[in-house]
Design an enzyme around this catalytic site. Structure first.
Site, PDB file in Angstrom:
ATOM      1  N   CYS A  82      38.484  71.091  34.429  1.00  0.00           N
ATOM      2  CA  CYS A  82      39.153  71.530  35.660  1.00  0.00           C
ATOM      3  C   CYS A  82      40.498  72.179  35.325  1.00  0.00           C
ATOM      4  O   CYS A  82      40.539  73.176  34.630  1.00  0.00           O
ATOM      5  CB  CYS A  82      39.270  70.352  36.631  1.00  0.00           C
ATOM      6  N   HIS A 182      33.838  68.639  37.462  1.00  0.00           N
ATOM      7  CA  HIS A 182      34.177  67.325  36.912  1.00  0.00           C
ATOM      8  C   HIS A 182      32.902  66.637  36.431  1.00  0.00           C
ATOM      9  O   HIS A 182      32.246  65.965  37.218  1.00  0.00           O
ATOM     10  CB  HIS A 182      34.850  66.458  37.982  1.00  0.00           C
ATOM     11  N   GLU A 184      32.673  64.036  34.721  1.00  0.00           N
ATOM     12  CA  GLU A 184      32.856  62.578  34.826  1.00  0.00           C
ATOM     13  C   GLU A 184      32.591  62.072  36.240  1.00  0.00           C
ATOM     14  O   GLU A 184      32.489  60.875  36.450  1.00  0.00           O
ATOM     15  CB  GLU A 184      34.258  62.187  34.344  1.00  0.00           C
TER      16      GLU A 184
END
Lengths: 200, 249
Positions: A82, A182, A184
């Site tokens: 990001c 993202h 994650e």
């Protein structure tokens, strides 16, 4: 032998989410802002949430710019996530500070006239480069949350996503990778992304 | 393209996850850490967490434990008052910090927070409730009172702030599973320029399809994803892949 993974901690968000996801795929990582540990690592993950200038300022405060530049030049595998990807460019419309200048381009702001100016939610990604290693991106969706974007670039863009205009969602220059989304926070697609990234 | 989001919301009070009806009646649902873990495993689009405890500061320990269980995006609202709080919660892996009453009380703080942490890290929540003469007004849930400002004015202020998204809750429908107030949603969705998500009354997937057709970014629900049958037994659940596909096509 497991690779040594360092997740850079510089007060700009989401570090624990990344280490949690890595441990889910049995990869050990350290969350650190210690240049010595970073120097010793084989994979570096550079997260980032917040604004461009703030991120650069925090890297400066923690004396991390030089060690990151050194590791980039030494061919260490690096992943910017990001804002962590955006600060690897020359700069951004979001701020006045200089980026780390890996990617020879500037980040731009989405234009409110023809698109939502904050791109948020789940989107698919489309591979633009014919590299089989990234094929899995065509069958994935990821979580995005951003207002500024890395424009499509012929040399760097691996995959794009669309917010009326096409923008880069995965970029690469030699050993340096960047993703706008993202991983994650992208559940099974994110897990699959990290597995692929670590093995590339 | 961006997919329509379907977002479970969790209300936390004194470390318990509860379900309210019209923000009043409270039903105990379970341990928030466990519930987030289940939602994450179900692969929900996002989870909203709102702590409604009467505490001055966020429960940082609990927030950290919750985030460790989540591989999906998280938003948090409740008791956040300083840059330090924001920084800490973002560092746990939350994507967005949600503000409600501070937008009324400390507008400048919100402006500064958006500048410091970026538009995408801040969202704003607005509660709408009908007063005794059935007029829809801005509602303060903690103080159980109405604000004087008009809804239109307040929404224009939010447009100026340009946060990542605005969460509009229709308090009278909250927890009822009686369907949306479609007229009001259409009316206010035309004023709001940010990403918009709607909470209160979701009954079935057609409600989400209605929102999507208005170009609204997501639907928020808790009762729909907390109970089996008629609000009798607690069962954390989510839409099936087929239902999600139906909404997005």
């Amino acid at each position: 032998m497991k690779k040594k993974i360092a997740i850079i901690e510089y007060n700009t968000g989401n570090v624990s989410a990344i280490s949690n996801m890595l441990s889910k795929i049995n990869e050990k990582s350290v969350i650190t802002s210690d240049p010595k540990i970073i120097e010793d690592s084989e994979i570096i993950i550079l997260p980032g949430v917040g604004s461009f200038d703030r991120a650069i300022k925090k890297l400066e405060e923690k004396n991390l710019i030089d060690i990151l530049k050194l590791k980039i030049s030494e061919n260490t595998k690096i992943l910017g996530i990001c804002l962590g990807m955006q600060i690897l460019t020359l700069g951004s419309e979001e701020g006045d500070k200089e980026g780390l200048k890996v990617f020879d381009t500037y980040c731009k702001s989405f234009n409110k006239q023809n698109s939502k100016d904050i791109f948020m939610g789940w989107s698919n990604t489309k591979v633009k480069k014919n590299e089989y290693k990234f094929d899995f991106l065509n069958k994935s969706k990821f979580y995005f949350l951003h207002k500024y974007y890395f424009p499509y670039h012929q040399d760097y863009t691996i995959a794009i996503s669309e917010n009326n205009i096409e923008f880069s969602s995965v970029v690469k220059k030699k050993n340096v990778f960047g993703v706008q989304f993202h991983p994650e926070k992208s559940h099974n697609f994110g897990i699959n992304f990290f597995k692929n990234f670590i093995n590339i | 393209m961006i997919f329509f989001r379907i977002i479970p919301i969790l209300l936390i009070e004194n470390q318990n996850c509860i379900k309210t009806i019209k923000f009043k009646k409270k039903i105990y649902l379970g341990d928030p850490i466990n519930i987030v873990k289940i939602y994450s495993e179900l692969g929900v689009d996002e989870i909203l967490i709102n702590d409604i405890s009467n505490s001055d500061i966020p429960d940082f320990k609990l927030l950290k434990q919750i985030s460790e269980e989540s591989f999906v995006p998280l938003s948090y609202g409740g008791g956040v008052k300083s840059f330090n709080d924001i920084e800490k919660i973002l560092s746990y892996g939350y994507e967005k910090i949600c503000f409600n009453s501070l937008v009324f009380e400390k507008f400048e703080f919100i402006e500064k927070a958006i500048k410091e942490f970026g538009n995408s890290s801040i969202s704003i929540s607005v509660n709408l409730k009908k007063n005794f003469i059935k007029k829809l007004r801005l509602f303060n849930n903690k103080k159980k009172s109405f604000y004087n400002d008009t809804i239109e004015n307040h929404l224009e202020k939010i447009n100026m702030l340009n946060p990542s998204e605005t969460l509009l809750t229709f308090v009278d429908l909250e927890g009822t599973r009686s369907g949306y107030d479609k007229e009001l949603i259409s009316k206010y969705s035309k004023i709001i320029k940010t990403n918009l998500i709607i909470n209160g009354g979701a009954k079935e997937i057609n409600d989400f399809i209605f929102l999507k057709n208005l170009d609204i970014s997501g639907g928020v629900a808790s009762s729909l994803f907390s109970f089996k049958g008629n609000n009798e037994s607690v069962l954390v659940n989510y839409l099936s892949n087929e239902e999600i596909e139906k909404i997005n096509n």
